[in-house]
Motif scaffolding. Structure first.
Motif, PDB file in Angstrom:
ATOM      1  N   ALA A 381       0.751  -1.203  -0.015  1.00  0.00           N
ATOM      2  CA  ALA A 381      -0.028   0.114  -0.066  1.00  0.00           C
ATOM      3  C   ALA A 381       0.909   1.173  -0.067  1.00  0.00           C
ATOM      4  N   ILE A 382       2.114   1.132   0.464  1.00  0.00           N
ATOM      5  CA  ILE A 382       2.838   2.388   0.416  1.00  0.00           C
ATOM      6  C   ILE A 382       3.405   2.769  -0.978  1.00  0.00           C
ATOM      7  N   GLY A 383       3.689   1.380  -1.769  1.00  0.00           N
ATOM      8  CA  GLY A 383       3.998   1.788  -3.017  1.00  0.00           C
ATOM      9  C   GLY A 383       5.352   2.027  -3.288  1.00  0.00           C
ATOM     10  N   LEU A 384       5.764   2.629  -4.478  1.00  0.00           N
ATOM     11  CA  LEU A 384       7.085   3.023  -4.979  1.00  0.00           C
ATOM     12  C   LEU A 384       7.425   4.330  -4.691  1.00  0.00           C
ATOM     13  N   ASP A 385       8.481   4.537  -3.652  1.00  0.00           N
ATOM     14  CA  ASP A 385       9.038   6.057  -3.531  1.00  0.00           C
ATOM     15  C   ASP A 385       9.824   6.412  -4.505  1.00  0.00           C
ATOM     16  N   VAL A 386       9.099   7.497  -5.306  1.00  0.00           N
ATOM     17  CA  VAL A 386       9.663   7.993  -6.719  1.00  0.00           C
ATOM     18  C   VAL A 386      11.100   8.741  -6.281  1.00  0.00           C
ATOM     19  N   ALA A 387      11.145   9.376  -5.173  1.00  0.00           N
ATOM     20  CA  ALA A 387      12.444  10.179  -5.005  1.00  0.00           C
ATOM     21  C   ALA A 387      13.439   9.055  -4.578  1.00  0.00           C
ATOM     22  N   SER A 388      13.393   8.104  -4.083  1.00  0.00           N
ATOM     23  CA  SER A 388      14.251   7.023  -3.708  1.00  0.00           C
ATOM     24  C   SER A 388      14.788   6.302  -4.967  1.00  0.00           C
ATOM     25  N   PHE A 389      13.673   6.012  -5.679  1.00  0.00           N
ATOM     26  CA  PHE A 389      13.821   5.372  -7.053  1.00  0.00           C
ATOM     27  C   PHE A 389      14.870   6.090  -7.929  1.00  0.00           C
ATOM     28  N   SER A 390      14.664   7.593  -7.996  1.00  0.00           N
ATOM     29  CA  SER A 390      15.134   8.380  -8.866  1.00  0.00           C
ATOM     30  C   SER A 390      16.686   8.489  -8.252  1.00  0.00           C
ATOM     31  N   GLN A 391      16.692   8.533  -7.022  1.00  0.00           N
ATOM     32  CA  GLN A 391      18.202   8.490  -6.428  1.00  0.00           C
ATOM     33  C   GLN A 391      18.957   7.420  -6.868  1.00  0.00           C
ATOM     34  N   LEU A 392      18.369   6.059  -6.910  1.00  0.00           N
ATOM     35  CA  LEU A 392      18.993   4.795  -7.501  1.00  0.00           C
ATOM     36  C   LEU A 392      19.394   4.755  -8.712  1.00  0.00           C
ATOM     37  N   PHE A 393      18.424   5.046  -9.524  1.00  0.00           N
ATOM     38  CA  PHE A 393      18.262   4.573 -10.912  1.00  0.00           C
ATOM     39  C   PHE A 393      18.114   5.872 -11.899  1.00  0.00           C
ATOM     40  N   GLY A 394      18.251   7.043 -11.454  1.00  0.00           N
ATOM     41  CA  GLY A 394      18.192   8.140 -12.324  1.00  0.00           C
ATOM     42  C   GLY A 394      16.590   8.606 -12.576  1.00  0.00           C
ATOM     43  N   GLU A 395      16.492  10.025 -12.450  1.00  0.00           N
ATOM     44  CA  GLU A 395      15.173  10.678 -12.681  1.00  0.00           C
ATOM     45  C   GLU A 395      14.671  10.266 -14.042  1.00  0.00           C
ATOM     46  N   CYS A 396      15.332  10.259 -15.078  1.00  0.00           N
ATOM     47  CA  CYS A 396      14.925  10.093 -16.425  1.00  0.00           C
ATOM     48  C   CYS A 396      13.839   8.501 -16.352  1.00  0.00           C
ATOM     49  N   LEU A 397      14.447   7.460 -15.600  1.00  0.00           N
ATOM     50  CA  LEU A 397      13.701   6.246 -15.473  1.00  0.00           C
ATOM     51  C   LEU A 397      12.405   6.380 -14.612  1.00  0.00           C
ATOM     52  N   ALA A 398      12.529   7.186 -13.823  1.00  0.00           N
ATOM     53  CA  ALA A 398      11.379   7.461 -12.691  1.00  0.00           C
ATOM     54  C   ALA A 398      10.099   7.975 -13.693  1.00  0.00           C
ATOM     55  N   VAL A 399      10.813   9.166 -14.351  1.00  0.00           N
ATOM     56  CA  VAL A 399       9.661   9.914 -15.327  1.00  0.00           C
ATOM     57  C   VAL A 399       9.245   9.264 -16.041  1.00  0.00           C
ATOM     58  N   SER A 400       9.714   8.134 -16.872  1.00  0.00           N
ATOM     59  CA  SER A 400       9.385   7.096 -17.777  1.00  0.00           C
ATOM     60  C   SER A 400       8.349   6.188 -17.227  1.00  0.00           C
ATOM     61  N   LEU A 401       8.696   5.792 -16.173  1.00  0.00           N
ATOM     62  CA  LEU A 401       7.577   4.717 -15.501  1.00  0.00           C
ATOM     63  C   LEU A 401       6.220   5.604 -15.198  1.00  0.00           C
ATOM     64  N   CYS A 402       6.450   6.964 -14.799  1.00  0.00           N
ATOM     65  CA  CYS A 402       5.002   7.608 -14.587  1.00  0.00           C
ATOM     66  C   CYS A 402       4.483   7.936 -16.012  1.00  0.00           C
ATOM     67  N   LYS A 403       5.141   8.224 -16.797  1.00  0.00           N
ATOM     68  CA  LYS A 403       4.514   8.463 -18.188  1.00  0.00           C
ATOM     69  C   LYS A 403       3.925   6.930 -18.622  1.00  0.00           C
ATOM     70  N   ALA A 404       4.284   5.803 -18.406  1.00  0.00           N
ATOM     71  CA  ALA A 404       3.886   4.855 -18.889  1.00  0.00           C
ATOM     72  C   ALA A 404       2.803   4.380 -17.898  1.00  0.00           C
ATOM     73  N   PHE A 405       2.621   4.754 -16.747  1.00  0.00           N
ATOM     74  CA  PHE A 405       1.266   4.449 -15.938  1.00  0.00           C
ATOM     75  C   PHE A 405       0.194   5.359 -15.904  1.00  0.00           C
ATOM     76  N   GLU A 406       0.635   6.529 -16.659  1.00  0.00           N
ATOM     77  CA  GLU A 406      -0.578   7.551 -16.755  1.00  0.00           C
ATOM     78  C   GLU A 406      -1.971   6.818 -17.311  1.00  0.00           C
ATOM     79  N   PRO A 407      -1.902   6.310 -18.314  1.00  0.00           N
ATOM     80  CA  PRO A 407      -3.150   5.771 -18.688  1.00  0.00           C
ATOM     81  C   PRO A 407      -3.927   5.060 -17.622  1.00  0.00           C
ATOM     82  N   PHE A 408      -3.071   4.296 -16.950  1.00  0.00           N
ATOM     83  CA  PHE A 408      -3.933   3.786 -15.759  1.00  0.00           C
ATOM     84  C   PHE A 408      -4.356   4.264 -14.500  1.00  0.00           C
TER      85      PHE A 408
END
Length: 457
Positions: A381-408
């Motif tokens: 229920a907590i879900g994915l911490d976007v800031a932590s994910f960005s720090q580990l794997f890059g902001e670009c990848l985090a943004v791409s995930l958000c875009k991919a999930f927008e239709p959902f």
């Protein structure tokens, strides 16, 4: 019974069978070159975290349930819960102690005492308390055990009495997971369970009457053969009436090599259809949340403050020890499992003692680490911490995930939240990404697969 989305990497944890849902239009996934470059790099954390959790596999059961494909040892339906000298249990326990003792630890790194210990199976309540005591003593000598450690044990109705439970509590066990599975005699027989409804209520009385034991969980299984919505509603009502602090609800998985795998095909009568399975899941979510349980993970519900700390080790992608037949470990970035056959496990322990087995630290690919983080985070229920994910794997990848999930987000299967965990539609305010309850959780495999395609095009 528990299942994982990536079962070879994790110890037994559950994954839902995903029902067929109404068609959702697909879209072109973002695949910028920066994402590909980001996902193909190799990450090497400056210092690997030290495990503070241990899973102990005790494989003994009275009989094999019809849905079970776990590595177990069937003792026979007549096996007495007061038996203390079954050589199969004693010999296995001694083997387990040898494995724990032979496990290498980093002498250059200060050790952390174990904060969670989970005795899983199998049916651990068949193991005499004095052997459980030997295991705890060996863990304490090898790693140390924190004074407030969560020590859980799985127990099946009909395999313990009040005396045995009191002995376990005196040893330090402070959490019980009771394998009820159903409150209907016919369903229990159809599953090949060794207990009946009478034993269920007896076990509940023993657990709730045990002084010093407040934290206990109940397991239920949905989508069983011939199970109706009325039966499921009755089981949920009985579970709520028993007032456990935690409830785990698992959707039946029909595995090859099991009796159910020989008899049934998923989605075909007498198993529920995909839509019927989805309705059972929704019923559980609504009933348990209305009864004051928090739906904190796809298959897990709890009263406030009673999350299973040990399982949270898995969801938070933290390292852990595993010991025993078929068990898995995650140490130094390396996920590995022990053999599932007793002879091969015995040989594994011998080689471990002779120094012939090493599990050195490995440098994981960034895309593999990112997929683990996404898969495990989105189960909660907590879900994915976007800031932590960005720090580990890059902001670009985090943004791409958000875009991919927008239709959902628009379809109601994904929820974007800000730092205060207030829903937002999109944009720079997204701090957490979680699946909606229950519709998003029901679509979890598909949504996680979409994330995988973004991370590793």
């Amino acid at each position: 019974m528990l299942r994982s989305l990536r079962q070879t990497f994790l110890p037994p944890i559950h994954s839902l069978q995903i029902p067929k849902l109404p068609f959702i239009p697909m879209y072109s996934l973002p695949c910028p070159s920066t994402v590909c470059r980001n996902a193909s790099t190799t990450l090497q954390p400056p210092s690997p975290p030290i495990p503070s959790s241990a899973y102990i596999h005790l494989p003994f059961c009275r009989k094999r349930c019809h849905y079970c494909d776990f590595p177990i040892v069937a003792l026979g339906s007549s096996h007495s819960n007061t038996a203390t000298d079954d050589p199969r249990i004693t010999n296995y326990t001694n083997l387990l102690l040898r494995e724990i003792t032979a496990t290498e630890t980093d002498t250059n790194t200060p050790s952390i005492p174990l904060e969670t210990i989970f005795f899983g199976g199998g049916t651990p309540s068949l193991v005499p308390p004095h052997l459980v005591s030997n295991i705890l003593d060996t863990l304490h000598c090898k790693f140390g055990i924190a004074h407030n450690a969560e020590i859980s044990i799985e127990m099946d109705p009909g395999t313990f009495d009040a005396h045995k439970l009191n002995e376990l509590v005196e040893l330090g066990v402070n959490r019980v997971s009771l394998g009820v599975q159903a409150f209907q005699e016919g369903l229990l027989r159809a599953c090949g369970r060794a207990h009946g409804v009478r034993e269920v209520y007896e076990a509940i009385d023993i657990v709730t009457g045990c002084t010093g034991l407040e934290n206990w969980s109940m397991d239920l299984i949905s989508s069983l053969p011939h199970q109706t919505e009325a039966m499921w509603a009755e089981s949920l009502k009985c579970a709520v009436g028993a007032r456990p602090m935690h409830v785990s609800v698992y959707d039946l998985q029909v595995e090859q090599g099991t009796k159910f795998g020989q008899l049934y095909k998923p989605g075909e009568f007498p198993l529920p259809s995909d839509n019927q399975s989805a309705n059972l899941y929704k019923m559980a979510s609504e009933t348990l949340r209305n009864a004051g349980y928090s739906h904190y993970e796809i298959s897990s519900y709890c009263k406030s403050g009673y999350e299973c700390k040990h399982n949270q080790t898995y969801w938070q992608n933290k390292p852990f020890f595993g010991f025993g037949l078929g068990s898995a470990s995650y140490i130094n970035g390396n996920r590995f499992s022990r053999p599932r056959r007793m002879n091969e496990y015995t040989e594994y322990v011998r080689k471990l003692e002779d120094g012939m087995i090493k599990h050195d630290r490995i440098n994981s690919e960034a895309k593999d680490m990112a997929m683990d983080v996404v898969m495990l985070s989105l189960r909660t229920a907590i879900g994915l911490d976007v800031a932590s994910f960005s720090q580990l794997f890059g902001e670009c990848l985090a943004v791409s995930l958000c875009k991919a999930f927008e239709p959902f987000v628009e379809s109601g299967h994904i929820v974007f939240m800000d730092l205060e965990r207030v829903k937002v539609s999109n944009g720079s305010r997204v701090a957490f990404i979680r699946l909606s309850d229950p519709d998003g959780f029901l679509l979890s495999n598909e949504l996680i697969s979409i994330a995988f395609r973004v991370i590793s095009p």
